[in-house]
Design a protein around this motif. Structure first.
Motif, PDB file in Angstrom:
ATOM      1  N   SER A   2      43.639  45.822  28.150  1.00  0.00           N
ATOM      2  CA  SER A   2      43.104  45.042  27.024  1.00  0.00           C
ATOM      3  C   SER A   2      44.211  44.617  26.067  1.00  0.00           C
ATOM      4  CB  SER A   2      42.007  45.813  26.299  1.00  0.00           C
ATOM      5  OG  SER A   2      42.506  47.011  25.769  1.00  0.00           O
ATOM      6  N   ALA A   3      45.275  45.421  25.958  1.00  0.00           N
ATOM      7  CA  ALA A   3      46.403  45.050  25.093  1.00  0.00           C
ATOM      8  C   ALA A   3      47.160  43.844  25.639  1.00  0.00           C
ATOM      9  CB  ALA A   3      47.357  46.228  24.933  1.00  0.00           C
ATOM     10  N   ARG A   4      47.102  43.629  26.950  1.00  0.00           N
ATOM     11  CA  ARG A   4      47.803  42.502  27.578  1.00  0.00           C
ATOM     12  C   ARG A   4      46.953  41.225  27.638  1.00  0.00           C
ATOM     13  NH1 ARG A   4      52.470  44.122  29.746  1.00  0.00           N
ATOM     14  NH2 ARG A   4      52.725  46.296  30.351  1.00  0.00           N
ATOM     15  N   LEU A   5      45.710  41.305  27.187  1.00  0.00           N
ATOM     16  CA  LEU A   5      44.809  40.150  27.267  1.00  0.00           C
ATOM     17  C   LEU A   5      45.221  39.058  26.286  1.00  0.00           C
ATOM     18  CD1 LEU A   5      42.240  38.818  28.361  1.00  0.00           C
ATOM     19  CD2 LEU A   5      40.965  40.038  26.594  1.00  0.00           C
ATOM     20  N   ALA A   6      45.413  37.867  26.814  1.00  0.00           N
ATOM     21  CA  ALA A   6      45.704  36.678  26.009  1.00  0.00           C
ATOM     22  C   ALA A   6      44.935  35.521  26.622  1.00  0.00           C
ATOM     23  CB  ALA A   6      47.194  36.388  25.996  1.00  0.00           C
ATOM     24  N   THR A   7      44.214  34.791  25.780  1.00  0.00           N
ATOM     25  CA  THR A   7      43.402  33.683  26.273  1.00  0.00           C
ATOM     26  C   THR A   7      43.669  32.412  25.464  1.00  0.00           C
ATOM     27  OG1 THR A   7      41.532  34.199  24.810  1.00  0.00           O
ATOM     28  CG2 THR A   7      41.537  35.244  26.983  1.00  0.00           C
ATOM     29  N   GLY A  52      52.126  38.451  30.254  1.00  0.00           N
ATOM     30  CA  GLY A  52      52.703  37.870  31.458  1.00  0.00           C
ATOM     31  C   GLY A  52      51.789  36.861  32.121  1.00  0.00           C
ATOM     32  N   LEU A  53      50.518  36.860  31.694  1.00  0.00           N
ATOM     33  CA  LEU A  53      49.534  35.961  32.283  1.00  0.00           C
ATOM     34  C   LEU A  53      48.564  35.539  31.194  1.00  0.00           C
ATOM     35  CD1 LEU A  53      48.606  34.839  35.107  1.00  0.00           C
ATOM     36  CD2 LEU A  53      46.921  36.676  35.081  1.00  0.00           C
ATOM     37  N   LEU A  54      48.297  34.263  31.145  1.00  0.00           N
ATOM     38  CA  LEU A  54      47.389  33.694  30.158  1.00  0.00           C
ATOM     39  C   LEU A  54      46.095  33.307  30.855  1.00  0.00           C
ATOM     40  CD1 LEU A  54      47.236  32.819  27.200  1.00  0.00           C
ATOM     41  CD2 LEU A  54      48.266  30.669  27.859  1.00  0.00           C
ATOM     42  N   ILE A  55      44.977  33.772  30.330  1.00  0.00           N
ATOM     43  CA  ILE A  55      43.684  33.437  30.917  1.00  0.00           C
ATOM     44  C   ILE A  55      43.130  32.220  30.187  1.00  0.00           C
ATOM     45  CG2 ILE A  55      41.337  34.225  31.364  1.00  0.00           C
ATOM     46  CD1 ILE A  55      42.464  37.049  31.585  1.00  0.00           C
ATOM     47  N   VAL A  56      42.812  31.187  30.954  1.00  0.00           N
ATOM     48  CA  VAL A  56      42.261  29.954  30.411  1.00  0.00           C
ATOM     49  C   VAL A  56      40.740  30.039  30.538  1.00  0.00           C
ATOM     50  CG1 VAL A  56      42.249  27.442  30.546  1.00  0.00           C
ATOM     51  CG2 VAL A  56      44.334  28.714  31.142  1.00  0.00           C
ATOM     52  N   GLN A 103      52.246  39.652  39.888  1.00  0.00           N
ATOM     53  CA  GLN A 103      52.747  40.567  38.863  1.00  0.00           C
ATOM     54  C   GLN A 103      51.641  40.980  37.896  1.00  0.00           C
ATOM     55  OE1 GLN A 103      55.989  41.780  38.685  1.00  0.00           O
ATOM     56  NE2 GLN A 103      55.986  40.891  40.724  1.00  0.00           N
ATOM     57  N   ASN A 104      50.655  40.107  37.719  1.00  0.00           N
ATOM     58  CA  ASN A 104      49.560  40.336  36.787  1.00  0.00           C
ATOM     59  C   ASN A 104      48.252  39.897  37.422  1.00  0.00           C
ATOM     60  OD1 ASN A 104      51.019  40.982  34.096  1.00  0.00           O
ATOM     61  ND2 ASN A 104      52.091  39.190  34.918  1.00  0.00           N
ATOM     62  N   PRO A 131      36.753  37.703  30.503  1.00  0.00           N
ATOM     63  CA  PRO A 131      37.992  38.483  30.574  1.00  0.00           C
ATOM     64  C   PRO A 131      37.926  39.756  29.730  1.00  0.00           C
ATOM     65  CG  PRO A 131      38.309  36.512  29.239  1.00  0.00           C
ATOM     66  CD  PRO A 131      36.927  36.437  29.800  1.00  0.00           C
ATOM     67  N   LEU A 132      38.381  40.846  30.340  1.00  0.00           N
ATOM     68  CA  LEU A 132      38.440  42.132  29.657  1.00  0.00           C
ATOM     69  C   LEU A 132      39.879  42.587  29.429  1.00  0.00           C
ATOM     70  CD1 LEU A 132      35.725  44.023  31.732  1.00  0.00           C
ATOM     71  CD2 LEU A 132      35.455  42.959  29.471  1.00  0.00           C
ATOM     72  N   GLY A 133      40.785  42.079  30.269  1.00  0.00           N
ATOM     73  CA  GLY A 133      42.177  42.478  30.156  1.00  0.00           C
ATOM     74  C   GLY A 133      43.009  41.880  31.264  1.00  0.00           C
ATOM     75  N   VAL A 134      44.271  42.297  31.322  1.00  0.00           N
ATOM     76  CA  VAL A 134      45.195  41.861  32.361  1.00  0.00           C
ATOM     77  C   VAL A 134      45.923  43.106  32.872  1.00  0.00           C
ATOM     78  CG1 VAL A 134      47.252  40.502  32.901  1.00  0.00           C
ATOM     79  CG2 VAL A 134      45.493  39.555  31.395  1.00  0.00           C
ATOM     80  N   LEU A 135      45.834  43.325  34.177  1.00  0.00           N
ATOM     81  CA  LEU A 135      46.511  44.449  34.807  1.00  0.00           C
ATOM     82  C   LEU A 135      47.917  44.019  35.210  1.00  0.00           C
ATOM     83  CD1 LEU A 135      46.451  47.326  36.038  1.00  0.00           C
ATOM     84  CD2 LEU A 135      45.565  46.263  38.128  1.00  0.00           C
ATOM     85  N   ASP A 136      48.909  44.726  34.720  1.00  0.00           N
ATOM     86  CA  ASP A 136      50.298  44.489  35.091  1.00  0.00           C
ATOM     87  C   ASP A 136      50.632  45.428  36.244  1.00  0.00           C
ATOM     88  OD1 ASP A 136      53.294  45.218  34.898  1.00  0.00           O
ATOM     89  OD2 ASP A 136      53.138  43.425  33.644  1.00  0.00           O
ATOM     90  N   ILE A 137      51.317  44.938  37.257  1.00  0.00           N
ATOM     91  CA  ILE A 137      51.600  45.743  38.440  1.00  0.00           C
ATOM     92  C   ILE A 137      52.448  46.974  38.104  1.00  0.00           C
ATOM     93  CG2 ILE A 137      53.681  44.519  39.196  1.00  0.00           C
ATOM     94  CD1 ILE A 137      52.372  44.766  42.089  1.00  0.00           C
ATOM     95  N   ARG A 138      53.292  46.875  37.086  1.00  0.00           N
ATOM     96  CA  ARG A 138      54.099  48.035  36.684  1.00  0.00           C
ATOM     97  C   ARG A 138      53.223  49.131  36.091  1.00  0.00           C
ATOM     98  NH1 ARG A 138      57.958  44.080  33.524  1.00  0.00           N
ATOM     99  NH2 ARG A 138      55.864  43.532  32.966  1.00  0.00           N
TER     100      ARG A 138
END
Length: 145
Positions: A11-16, A36-40, A100-101, A111-118
């Motif tokens: 959820s901290a990585r979520l950007a829309t 690292g990834l923007l959700i449109v 990567q994301n 959208p709830l969040g973005v999972l980063d592979i790291r």
């Protein structure tokens, strides 16, 4: 282990942005640390596509137009996961597709969040270390702690 266990990170990585946002606006959001990834999203807030830093660079290199909308540049074939998905299986899917994301979406494609592979790899590694400690304690006769 489920994706849900990583909710604070995802959820901290979520950007829309909205589909009609300019590429310049999208680039500003993507320039933030941890994004690292923007959700449109469409007008209802559902996922319409995703926009990566590579997408923005590729567009600027080819067309050079910063006033293009996010909808014109975004990837529409969104590969996503859900909170109840298995983390290991999701990590394998990301690895197989060189992602990567990955967006974390609910059943309604919100959208709830973005999972980063790291983050996924770190969580899987920590889980393996925990399991190893449990096994070692069992073998040593300490019991489960």
């Amino acid at each position: 282990m489920l994706i849900e266990t990583l909710r604070p990170m995802t959820s901290a990585r979520l950007a829309t942005v909205t589909a009609n946002a300019t590429l310049l606006t999208a680039a500003r959001v993507l320039s933030r640390p941890q994004v690292g990834l923007l959700i449109v999203c469409d007008e209802s807030g559902r996922v319409a596509g995703v926009l990566s830093k590579s997408d923005v660079i590729r567009h600027l290199t080819n067309a050079g137009i910063t006033e293009a909308s996010a909808a014109n540049v975004m990837s529409r074939g969104v590969v996503s996961c859900r909170p109840e998905d298995d983390l290991y299986a999701t990590w394998q899917k990301m690895t197989a597709r060189s992602l990567q994301n990955m967006p974390v979406l609910d059943a309604d494609l919100m959208p709830l969040g973005v999972l980063d592979i790291r983050d996924a790899l770190r969580a899987l590694f920590m889980n393996e270390e925990y399991q190893e400690r449990l096994l070692q304690n069992y073998i040593d006769g300490v019991g489960y702690q």
